[in-house]
Design a protein around this motif. Structure first.
Motif, mmCIF file in Angstrom:
data_model
loop_
_atom_site.group_PDB
_atom_site.id
_atom_site.type_symbol
_atom_site.label_atom_id
_atom_site.label_comp_id
_atom_site.label_asym_id
_atom_site.label_seq_id
_atom_site.Cartn_x
_atom_site.Cartn_y
_atom_site.Cartn_z
ATOM 1 N N PRO A 167 16.166 46.167 17.911
ATOM 2 C CA PRO A 167 17.381 46.654 18.556
ATOM 3 C C PRO A 167 17.886 47.985 18.016
ATOM 4 N N GLY A 168 17.388 48.436 16.830
ATOM 5 C CA GLY A 168 17.808 49.724 16.309
ATOM 6 C C GLY A 168 17.794 49.754 14.792
ATOM 7 N N GLY A 169 18.427 50.779 14.218
ATOM 8 C CA GLY A 169 18.416 50.981 12.777
ATOM 9 C C GLY A 169 19.422 50.123 12.048
ATOM 10 N N GLY A 170 19.189 49.919 10.752
ATOM 11 C CA GLY A 170 20.032 49.063 9.934
ATOM 12 C C GLY A 170 19.225 47.882 9.421
ATOM 13 N N GLN A 171 19.642 47.299 8.317
ATOM 14 C CA GLN A 171 18.809 46.291 7.680
ATOM 15 C C GLN A 171 18.726 44.987 8.463
ATOM 16 N N ALA A 172 19.851 44.453 8.909
ATOM 17 C CA ALA A 172 19.801 43.234 9.714
ATOM 18 C C ALA A 172 19.024 43.446 11.008
ATOM 19 N N PRO A 173 19.230 44.566 11.730
ATOM 20 C CA PRO A 173 18.461 44.779 12.959
ATOM 21 C C PRO A 173 16.954 44.895 12.735
ATOM 22 N N VAL A 174 16.516 45.591 11.652
ATOM 23 C CA VAL A 174 15.065 45.740 11.474
ATOM 24 C C VAL A 174 14.425 44.409 11.082
ATOM 25 N N ILE A 175 15.152 43.595 10.323
ATOM 26 C CA ILE A 175 14.634 42.263 9.990
ATOM 27 C C ILE A 175 14.502 41.430 11.261
ATOM 28 N N GLN A 176 15.508 41.511 12.107
ATOM 29 C CA GLN A 176 15.433 40.810 13.385
ATOM 30 C C GLN A 176 14.284 41.347 14.227
#
Length: 655
Positions: A632-641
């Motif tokens: 869904p995009g940048g950032g730690q939670a989004p990349v893990i998802q």
């Protein structure tokens, strides 16, 4: 796994509303290491260490090095980096120091089985350190070939999440990573007694917790990591300093709304309407994600009886944040304060996709603003441990250079002067431009797809100052570790300062990690990091080609300006610095290879955010993307998802 499969199913049918389910926790990212330079300031020894800049000729050891072929680096360089590295990690920045190449027939695994008496007196981590220094002789094509179900390129958050999910499902997985440790931007590094966080500012708890229902991101929970991750909640979430007001932002939405209404009574009605719209977005998010997990009359009824909220939420996909906010608020001060978290996305409100910001804002205020003890490295290491526990492999110091395509499918991943890996599937957590245009090659891609890639806008790059200070500044942080410093209420104006490198006015975040994690510094001392954004191309790419000396000088100049500015908030800061290190956009590129040192992948514009992000499925059937450059995009939670969804797409193909 159900959450990943649900996400994969909805994305595969291109459901526009699904983009709302991303539970975003944006963070800044950076990887850094350095060379030592001693200075005297006020009778205090300050070690100023700038990034060692891998790939710069002046940082690489040559035959003239007096210790050529001596692997015991610290026998001569005892104090360099204050113990932040081991011998086998020096090669990352300084080259292999004359280590002999391996010939054809030498394999990767179990180096000690044949070379038991080598370097036994040193702290080497066989076999990852062996392969760091002892590459194969140039010109040997695939001296070693290994077979796997899935090859994951890159051990950032997306790659680790994908590999852990696939290994847990029983697939034979290998992760290949160019650096000496896992994590990518999700890492922590050490200098003496100080531990520095490279990227993590905060996570929303729903990324780690099972939550009350099936809605939201549960990537880490589904991988069984919740018990190994220790969270610390920040409340207030942060302190925001503006020209004539300082505000401590509560984590609780109702308290935040009341604070703004009491501070700006003339805008009270408009503020109430804005916060009601935040509730509407959450309501639509929950209904859509509920329907995505299985038909439910209640969720469907919510969408039907609230058509206005549903339509507006849909429109926020293609609308900038500025346009959305100005429908509710007129006072620029209120707007600037409420938009403060745009800093976490590196883009101004007039260019930022409204939906992505709203997801992030709601995820923090609804799920909490948390820091992880041990920093982002704790998450990366936990994911890596799960990969190995489930039979997967991780090969460090191994740079992927080519994805071999035969008959429209990927068959092999080749690495720089190292082994080749046959695979049925490839997940690339490397940056999308290099994955697609270099590793795969545009000759294997549709013309219009290549044209689209070349037109896409790359996101912002960070500049950071890492400080170890001999003073306790925790009293300056009101139960939070984060202070935002703004020279204007206009967040678009602030972002323009970053593009023009107006150093005295760029927005600045001062983070005292010791507030939330006392293990980062000795008692009575603090680990403090300052972050802003600056262009990769500034000053002829930071004088990179002029020489290492010129490059480090300009970084020192920029860093000193930011320290002086921070001193207005933290009195006496420069006098208490024991360790100082700078990381530039060039540092970002050198360690993570992201074009222009980007930390979020593509810019989060309406054309490139959430649903409009580059698709995870590439034109090559068995190659999928994971990480910041895709959904869904940048950032730690989004990349893990993102990694979890990529894994689910592969598992779906298997079925």
């Amino acid at each position: 796994m159900d959450g990943f499969m649900q996400a994969a199913r909805v994305q595969s049918v291109h459901s526009i509303l699904y983009c709302i389910i991303a539970s975003v926790s944006l963070a800044l990212c950076l990887c850094a290491c350095g060379n030592e330079e001693d200075e005297r300031r006020d009778r205090r020894r300050v070690d100023v260490v700038t990034s060692a800049s891998p790939g710069h000729d002046s940082s690489l050891l040559t035959i003239s090095h007096a210790g050529l072929k001596n692997p015991a680096c610290f026998s001569c360089h005892e104090d360099v980096h204050l113990g932040g590295f081991t011998n086998g990690q020096c090669v990352t920045c300084h080259g292999s120091n004359g280590a002999p190449h391996r010939g054809e027939g030498h394999h990767n695994a179990n180096c000690r089985s044949c070379h038991q008496g080598v370097h036994t007196n040193l702290e080497f981590y066989a076999d990852q350190d062996c392969t760091a220094c002892h590459k194969y002789e140039p010109g040997i094509t695939c001296p070693v070939t290994e077979d796997y179900d899935v090859v994951v390129i890159g051990a950032g958050g997306g790659g680790l999440s994908a590999a852990a999910t696939l290994a847990k499902a029983g697939m034979n997985v290998v992760v290949i990573e160019k650096n000496y440790r896992v994590g990518g931007y999700m890492t922590r590094f050490h200098r003496g007694d100080y531990s520095f966080e490279a990227s993590l500012h905060a996570l929303n708890k729903i990324s780690l917790d099972n939550a009350d229902d099936s809605k939201g991101t549960k990537a880490l929970y589904e991988l069984g990591l919740a018990d190994s991750i220790q969270l610390v909640r920040a409340d207030p979430m942060y302190r925001a300093i503006f020209p004539d007001i300082t505000i401590d932002v509560p984590a609780d939405i109702e308290k935040y709304e009341e604070l703004l209404k009491n501070t700006f009574p003339a805008e009270a009605g408009n503020i109430e309407a804005l916060f009601q719209e935040m509730d509407n977005v959450v309501m639509i998010v929950n209904a859509v994600t509920g329907l995505a997990s299985g038909f439910n009359w209640g969720d469907l009824l919510t969408l039907i009886i609230h058509p206005g909220a549903s339509i507006r939420t849909l429109l926020y996909i293609n609308s900038p944040l500025k346009k959305m906010v100005e429908r509710y608020i007129q006072d620029q001060k209120v707007i600037g304060i409420w938009e403060q978290l745009v800093f976490y996305l590196g883009i101004g409100p007039k260019d930022l996709q409204a939906l992505y910001f709203l997801i992030m804002w709601n995820s923090y205020h609804n799920s909490g603003f948390y820091y992880v003890i041990g920093g982002s490295q704790a998450i990366s290491d936990a994911l890596a441990k799960k990969i190995v526990e489930h039979g997967g492999k991780i090969k460090l110091n191994t740079l992927a250079t080519k994805i071999v395509i035969e008959n429209g499918k990927a068959t092999q991943v080749r690495t720089e002067n190292d082994a080749c890996f046959n695979a049925r599937y490839v997940v690339s957590n490397a940056n999308a431009p290099d994955t697609l245009l270099k590793m795969i090659g545009e000759e294997h891609l549709p013309v219009d797809y290549v044209e689209q890639l070349r037109k896409m806008e790359i996101g912002a790059a960070t500049f950071q100052v890492f400080l170890g200070v001999d003073h306790d500044y925790r009293s300056y942080f009101p139960k939070t570790h984060e202070i935002f410093v703004n020279e204007t209420f206009d967040q678009d104006e602030s972002y323009q300062y970053t593009k023009e490198a107006v150093l005295e006015k760029v927005p600045l975040v001062i983070t005292n990690y010791t507030v939330v994690d006392p293990t980062t510094a000795p008692e009575g001392k603090n680990t403090i990091v300052m972050t802003t954004y600056l262009p990769y191309s500034w000053q002829n790419t930071w004088h990179w080609k002029q020489g290492y000396k010129e490059y480090t000088e300009i970084k020192d100049e920029v860093g000193q300006v930011l320290v002086r500015r921070a001193e207005k908030v933290l009195p006496g800061l420069s006098e208490n610095v024991e360790w100082m290190e700078f990381g530039s956009p060039v540092t970002n590129y050198a360690y993570c290879l992201n074009p222009e040192g980007a930390v979020y992948g593509w810019a989060h514009t309406p054309q490139q955010g959430t649903f409009n992000r580059l698709s995870m499925q590439t034109p090559i059937e068995n190659v999928v993307l994971a990480g910041a450059w895709t959904y869904p995009g940048g950032g730690q939670a989004p990349v893990i998802q993102s990694g979890g969804i990529a894994a689910s797409m592969i598992l779906g193909k298997e079925k």
